[in-house]
Scaffold this motif. Structure first.
Motif, PDB file in Angstrom:
ATOM      1  N   LYS A 112      28.469 -22.840  -7.658  1.00 38.04           N
ATOM      2  CA  LYS A 112      28.120 -21.780  -6.716  1.00 38.04           C
ATOM      3  C   LYS A 112      28.027 -20.463  -7.466  1.00 38.04           C
ATOM      4  N   ILE A 113      26.896 -19.797  -7.305  1.00 37.84           N
ATOM      5  CA  ILE A 113      26.704 -18.509  -7.945  1.00 37.84           C
ATOM      6  C   ILE A 113      26.996 -17.408  -6.922  1.00 37.84           C
ATOM      7  N   PHE A 114      27.683 -16.363  -7.336  1.00 41.73           N
ATOM      8  CA  PHE A 114      28.012 -15.304  -6.395  1.00 41.73           C
ATOM      9  C   PHE A 114      28.244 -13.996  -7.131  1.00 41.73           C
ATOM     10  N   SER A 115      28.289 -12.927  -6.351  1.00 38.30           N
ATOM     11  CA  SER A 115      28.562 -11.603  -6.892  1.00 38.30           C
ATOM     12  C   SER A 115      29.902 -11.123  -6.372  1.00 38.30           C
ATOM     13  N   GLU A 116      30.729 -10.627  -7.287  1.00 39.42           N
ATOM     14  CA  GLU A 116      32.037 -10.102  -6.899  1.00 39.42           C
ATOM     15  C   GLU A 116      32.284  -8.820  -7.666  1.00 39.42           C
ATOM     16  N   ASN A 117      32.573  -7.766  -6.923  1.00 37.35           N
ATOM     17  CA  ASN A 117      32.770  -6.442  -7.521  1.00 37.35           C
ATOM     18  C   ASN A 117      31.590  -6.031  -8.390  1.00 37.35           C
ATOM     19  N   GLY A 118      30.392  -6.483  -7.964  1.00 34.65           N
ATOM     20  CA  GLY A 118      29.182  -6.109  -8.683  1.00 34.65           C
ATOM     21  C   GLY A 118      28.879  -6.927  -9.910  1.00 34.65           C
ATOM     22  N   ASN A 119      29.717  -7.942 -10.221  1.00 38.27           N
ATOM     23  CA  ASN A 119      29.502  -8.779 -11.395  1.00 38.27           C
ATOM     24  C   ASN A 119      28.995 -10.159 -10.985  1.00 38.27           C
ATOM     25  N   LEU A 120      28.246 -10.796 -11.860  1.00 38.31           N
ATOM     26  CA  LEU A 120      27.705 -12.126 -11.602  1.00 38.31           C
ATOM     27  C   LEU A 120      28.704 -13.175 -12.059  1.00 38.31           C
ATOM     28  N   LYS A 121      29.059 -14.093 -11.125  1.00 36.73           N
ATOM     29  CA  LYS A 121      30.066 -15.094 -11.426  1.00 36.73           C
ATOM     30  C   LYS A 121      29.596 -16.479 -10.989  1.00 36.73           C
ATOM     31  N   LEU A 122      30.144 -17.498 -11.667  1.00 36.63           N
ATOM     32  CA  LEU A 122      29.802 -18.887 -11.404  1.00 36.63           C
ATOM     33  C   LEU A 122      31.080 -19.661 -11.109  1.00 36.63           C
ATOM     34  N   TYR A 123      31.079 -20.348  -9.971  1.00 32.50           N
ATOM     35  CA  TYR A 123      32.255 -21.129  -9.570  1.00 32.50           C
ATOM     36  C   TYR A 123      31.953 -22.609  -9.770  1.00 32.50           C
ATOM     37  N   ASN A 124      32.828 -23.312 -10.480  1.00 38.62           N
ATOM     38  CA  ASN A 124      32.693 -24.746 -10.714  1.00 38.62           C
ATOM     39  C   ASN A 124      33.489 -25.485  -9.639  1.00 38.62           C
ATOM     40  N   ILE A 125      32.798 -26.258  -8.815  1.00 37.90           N
ATOM     41  CA  ILE A 125      33.446 -26.910  -7.678  1.00 37.90           C
ATOM     42  C   ILE A 125      34.481 -27.934  -8.144  1.00 37.90           C
ATOM     43  N   THR A 127      36.227 -28.178 -11.074  1.00 39.92           N
ATOM     44  CA  THR A 127      37.404 -27.656 -11.767  1.00 39.92           C
ATOM     45  C   THR A 127      38.102 -26.536 -10.993  1.00 39.92           C
ATOM     46  N   GLY A 128      37.365 -25.918 -10.039  1.00 43.37           N
ATOM     47  CA  GLY A 128      37.941 -24.805  -9.288  1.00 43.37           C
ATOM     48  C   GLY A 128      38.028 -23.526 -10.098  1.00 43.37           C
ATOM     49  N   LYS A 129      37.314 -23.467 -11.221  1.00 44.11           N
ATOM     50  CA  LYS A 129      37.388 -22.299 -12.084  1.00 44.11           C
ATOM     51  C   LYS A 129      36.156 -21.417 -11.934  1.00 44.11           C
ATOM     52  N   THR A 130      36.380 -20.115 -12.090  1.00 43.01           N
ATOM     53  CA  THR A 130      35.312 -19.123 -11.995  1.00 43.01           C
ATOM     54  C   THR A 130      35.034 -18.536 -13.372  1.00 43.01           C
ATOM     55  N   THR A 131      33.748 -18.481 -13.720  1.00 42.03           N
ATOM     56  CA  THR A 131      33.330 -17.898 -14.991  1.00 42.03           C
ATOM     57  C   THR A 131      32.496 -16.658 -14.724  1.00 42.03           C
ATOM     58  N   GLU A 132      32.828 -15.573 -15.401  1.00 45.62           N
ATOM     59  CA  GLU A 132      32.018 -14.365 -15.275  1.00 45.62           C
ATOM     60  C   GLU A 132      30.838 -14.461 -16.229  1.00 45.62           C
ATOM     61  N   LEU A 133      29.618 -14.312 -15.676  1.00 44.80           N
ATOM     62  CA  LEU A 133      28.407 -14.442 -16.481  1.00 44.80           C
ATOM     63  C   LEU A 133      27.875 -13.099 -16.947  1.00 44.80           C
ATOM     64  N   LEU A 134      27.893 -12.102 -16.054  1.00 45.56           N
ATOM     65  CA  LEU A 134      27.321 -10.807 -16.388  1.00 45.56           C
ATOM     66  C   LEU A 134      28.159  -9.681 -15.820  1.00 45.56           C
ATOM     67  N   ASP A 135      28.327  -8.647 -16.601  1.00 42.01           N
ATOM     68  CA  ASP A 135      28.972  -7.411 -16.159  1.00 42.01           C
ATOM     69  C   ASP A 135      28.084  -6.278 -16.637  1.00 42.01           C
ATOM     70  N   LEU A 136      27.239  -5.781 -15.728  1.00 46.44           N
ATOM     71  CA  LEU A 136      26.292  -4.733 -16.078  1.00 46.44           C
ATOM     72  C   LEU A 136      26.817  -3.381 -15.639  1.00 46.44           C
ATOM     73  N   SER A 137      26.118  -2.356 -16.050  1.00 43.68           N
ATOM     74  CA  SER A 137      26.544  -1.006 -15.676  1.00 43.68           C
ATOM     75  C   SER A 137      26.294  -0.724 -14.205  1.00 43.68           C
ATOM     76  N   GLN A 138      25.377  -1.501 -13.584  1.00 40.39           N
ATOM     77  CA  GLN A 138      25.096  -1.356 -12.160  1.00 40.39           C
ATOM     78  C   GLN A 138      25.486  -2.632 -11.422  1.00 40.39           C
ATOM     79  N   SER A 139      25.629  -2.511 -10.117  1.00 38.08           N
ATOM     80  CA  SER A 139      26.110  -3.637  -9.314  1.00 38.08           C
ATOM     81  C   SER A 139      25.047  -4.714  -9.149  1.00 38.08           C
TER      82      SER A 139
END
Length: 797
Positions: A112-125, A127-139
């Motif tokens: 599942k791909i989602f945005s949290e606090n303006g960052n791009l994150k990927l959730y692995n169903i 393993t239950g783990k979340t990976t941060e993919l992108l942290d840009l200067s803008q949301s």
């Protein structure tokens, strides 16, 4: 209310004394375990009931909001399938690591791909783990998996981007900027300013030299520059709903131009500052100058074009009500429309759009030629009242239940074509349409199963007063009923679709959580038991669901509360639910739970109470929904009057002892009843009521009454303020002073009219800290104490 003289009091006491002697003091038995103070206190006294249900990604845990500790707010709790008898509070750490509620799944629902606090994150169903993919200067907003699942589209500001997970690269797809294109040409200046400039350049050699170098540099840049990068300028418009097609060949977005109408301010006299503060509020009906266009961004051609709606069938059709204005010239011009949502097929090769006319009398579903912006209409629904119904959505805001099947050929959508909201399939290649459900019932929240072979959906097929969950083949066929408990079954499927978490309630039982296998014959097991001892000790009534015949032959549904024979006082109270389009005659726990408890109190005291799903109410199809078109206070009021006649003829009610009350739309009907049906209603309590529909909001009112300038007849016959001279009985008006929905101004204007008319038997209760929906127990208590006193004094004399 009416003043009682000492002589009148003595006479009434003497009559009461004789009555008690003759009837064995039966009046003494008219008591109740309930009181206004008890039922209107903080709802926590009733107990602790689950809400906001969701599943863990692995389908092993049910999460829900709960409050067994009776805190100010609910907290998150869980029940694990491995031990369903245990309810545990979720730790903050666990809550933060839960699968995000919002986001986009890939096809096999493993990520599942989602945005949290303006960052791009990927959730692995798994393993239950979340990976941060992108942290840009803008949301980062609105991330979506593309057809190639290694690529994720998202928006930043006003532009769309693609992130390639495999390559670790980001590509900007659109070049959209606010404002207007910058003009590089020298601005025209006045003759005087030109003389001053030229004189300055002649006098100052260094300044002249720099100006010459600047001009030469600009000329060289223009002569040697490559083709300029295409930029689309928004000018004075805003952008919304930017999305990229799954094949990343196109993007669509809305261009919104707003000319805001004059807003009204609501004074807050008890602001914490100690000064009167103005709360910003809505404009009035008729002030809606918003223009919405749909734009297509073609990446290959590097250009933008807007949707062409001028050829939509019936785009110049005039509404039927124009016949009521024969002296006015009506021009058949192209009506303004609002595209709500674009739906791309999974492969991105096709797109359809839902379009509505701003007068809300037409809804078109059209296929878009993405290369040109031209439209091919697939379905048109016309309603001379207004387009609405479950899953059909609303102008500008969308909300329709619509999408594609995985074959990239069929779309599904909802329509009231038969008079009830049903589910349809349409082949976009042939134009052939098929009804998947049919009958005198409505369909809610259809969703495709994980394997895309079935639908899961809720319907009212058993009856308008029940809701059940079904499974049905994707191309239509027999519906399998998966829930059995009488009442309402609000189902939350586990991600693997093997189990159902069900919020269930009945007329006299608030919502509780159940667990059931996703099979018709499986047993539903109750997981929560939230009623407090104080609440469960009272024998709450199951109101009788009845129908009575209206003056036009329609059968009107109602809830009936009947007192015991030994306490019956032959007086009746009519309750009118609010919202207009809302259902309250059903077998589940009402959102009007305070009023439900008040009706139990009234019944204990000997009153007969009737609660009617009048014309305009939800749950009964298109004709019932639109029964109030162009005349609020018409059939919706006559249904109340016919309900009283039913009580008089069938339940021994004294026609001189009938009261009416309700809030919001119910307050409006109360006023119309007191002003236009004085021979029927002897007392009424109008709470937070609309008194003049020309002063209400645009989105709600213009659907039902059109616009005041275009259809003044509808407003004149629908607004209580025009009929105030008809008041004869006792009237209580109650309103919150910081109501930003139905403004306090409404009842202020009405009170002045009543004063000018010399009316005496009315009073007003004002609540300085309350908005439209009261929140303070003290306000609820004061309001309903006044209502009870009104009925006791006016109906039992």
């Amino acid at each position: 209310m009416k003043k009682i003289s000492a002589y009148s009091f003595k006479f009434k006491f003497y009559v009461l004394f004789l009555t008690l002697l003759n009837f064995g003091f039966t009046a003494i038995s008219q008591t109740s375990e309930l009181s206004v103070e008890k039922i209107m206190q903080d709802p926590n006294w009733m107990g602790n009931f689950p809400s906001n249900v969701k599943w863990s990604a692995d389908s092993e845990t049910i999460y829900f909001n709960y409050n067994p500790e009776k805190n100010n707010n609910d907290s998150l709790y869980k029940i694990e399938l491995s031990n369903t008898s245990k309810i545990s509070k979720v730790s903050l750490e666990e809550e933060q690591n839960l699968s995000p509620r919002y986001g986009d799944f890939n096809n096999d629902r493993s990520r599942k791909i989602f945005s949290e606090n303006g960052n791009l994150k990927l959730y692995n169903i798994k393993t239950g783990k979340t990976t941060e993919l992108l942290d840009l200067s803008q949301s980062i907003q609105n991330p979506v998996f593309l057809a190639d699942e290694d690529k994720i589209s998202f928006t930043v500001g006003e532009n769309a981007f693609v992130y390639n997970r495999k390559a670790g690269s980001i590509k900007q797809l659109t070049n959209i900027e606010s404002g207007k294109a910058k003009d590089r040409k020298e601005k025209e200046i006045s003759e005087k300013d030109a003389w001053v400039r030229d004189e300055n350049l002649e006098l100052l050699q260094v300044v002249n030299q720099r100006k010459t170098e600047e001009d030469n540099t600009e000329a060289y840049r223009e002569a040697t520059a490559e083709e300029e990068i295409f930029t689309f300028y928004l000018e004075d418009r805003n952008i919304s709903s930017l999305q990229v097609s799954p094949n990343a060949n196109f993007a669509t977005f809305k261009l919104i131009s707003r000319e805001r109408g004059e807003s009204t301010n609501v004074p807050d006299y008890v602001d914490e500052s100690g000064y009167t503060a103005n709360l910003p509020a809505r404009s009035k009906v008729g002030e809606n100058e918003t223009k919405v266009e749909l734009a297509i961004y073609n990446f290959e051609k590097d250009t933008v074009y807007t949707l062409k709606t001028s050829e939509l069938p019936g785009i110049t059709d005039l509404p039927d009500y124009v016949k009521d204005y024969p002296d006015k010239e009506w021009e058949e011009t192209e009506r303004e429309v609002v595209p709500t949502t674009v739906y791309f097929s999974d492969n991105g090769e096709h797109a359809v759009v839902n379009i509505r006319s701003k007068d809300n009398k037409d809804r078109w579903i059209a296929k878009i030629n993405l290369e040109t912006g031209e439209l091919n209409t697939l379905d048109r629904q016309r309603d001379e009242a207004w387009i609405a119904g479950p899953g059909i959505g609303y102008t500008f805001y969308g909300g329709e239940e619509m999408g594609w099947l995985p074959d990239n050929k069929h779309i599904y959508f909802k329509s009231e074509e038969t008079g009830y909201s049903h589910l349809y399939l349409l082949d976009v290649t042939s134009g052939k349409k098929k009804a998947l459900t049919q009958g005198d019932f409505e369909v809610f929240d259809p969703k495709l199963s994980n394997n895309k072979k079935h639908w899961f959906l809720t319907t009212s097929e058993v009856g308008p007063g029940e809701r059940h969950f079904y499974k049905m083949p994707v191309m239509g066929g027999k519906m399998e009923k998966l829930t059995q408990m009488e009442g309402n079954n609000d189902v939350y499927l586990s991600p693997d679709e093997k189990n159902m978490a069900i919020l269930h309630s009945y007329s006299n039982k608030p919502w509780e959580l159940y667990l059931k296998k996703t099979k018709a014959n499986a047993e539903a097991n109750q997981l929560t038991e939230g009623q407090s001892e104080a609440f469960s000790n009272y024998a709450w009534r199951v109101p009788e669901l009845i129908e009575f015949e209206a003056e036009d032959g329609a059968m009107v549904p109602a809830r009936l509360y009947k007192p015991e024979a030994d306490v019956k006082n032959n007086a009746a109270v009519v309750f009118v639910h609010g919202a207009g389009y809302l259902q309250n005659v059903h077998k589940w726990w009402s959102s009007y739970f305070r009023e439900y408890m008040f009706h139990n109190l009234l019944t204990d005291l000997g009153y007969t109470v009737i609660d009617i799903d009048y014309r305009g109410s939800a749950g009964y199809g298109r004709d019932w929904r639109t029964g109030i078109y162009r005349h609020m206070g018409g059939k919706d009021l006559s249904d109340q009057v016919d309900g009283v006649e039913y009580l008089v003829e069938n339940h021994g009610i004294n026609p001189e002892k009938v009261g009416i009350y309700g809030g919001s739309y119910g307050g409006f009907i109360t006023l119309m009843g007191m002003f236009n049906e004085a021979e029927t209603f002897k007392a009424g309590a109008a709470l937070r009521s609309v008194t003049d529909w020309a002063h209400y909001n645009h989105g709600y009112t213009s659907n039902i009454l059109n616009e005041p300038a275009a259809d003044p007849i509808a407003y004149r016959r629908s607004s209580p303020i025009y009929f105030a001279e008809g008041l004869e009985g006792d009237l209580l008006i109650a309103h919150g002073m910081v109501d930003v929905n139905v403004h306090f101004q409404d009842v202020v204007r009405l009170s002045q009219r009543l004063i000018e008319l010399g009316k005496e038997d009315w009073e007003m209760a004002i609540y300085p800290v309350e908005d439209h929906g009261f929140v303070e127990p003290s306000s609820w208590t004061d309001e309903y104490r006044r209502i009870l006193e009104l009925f006791n004094e006016s109906l039992l004399d």
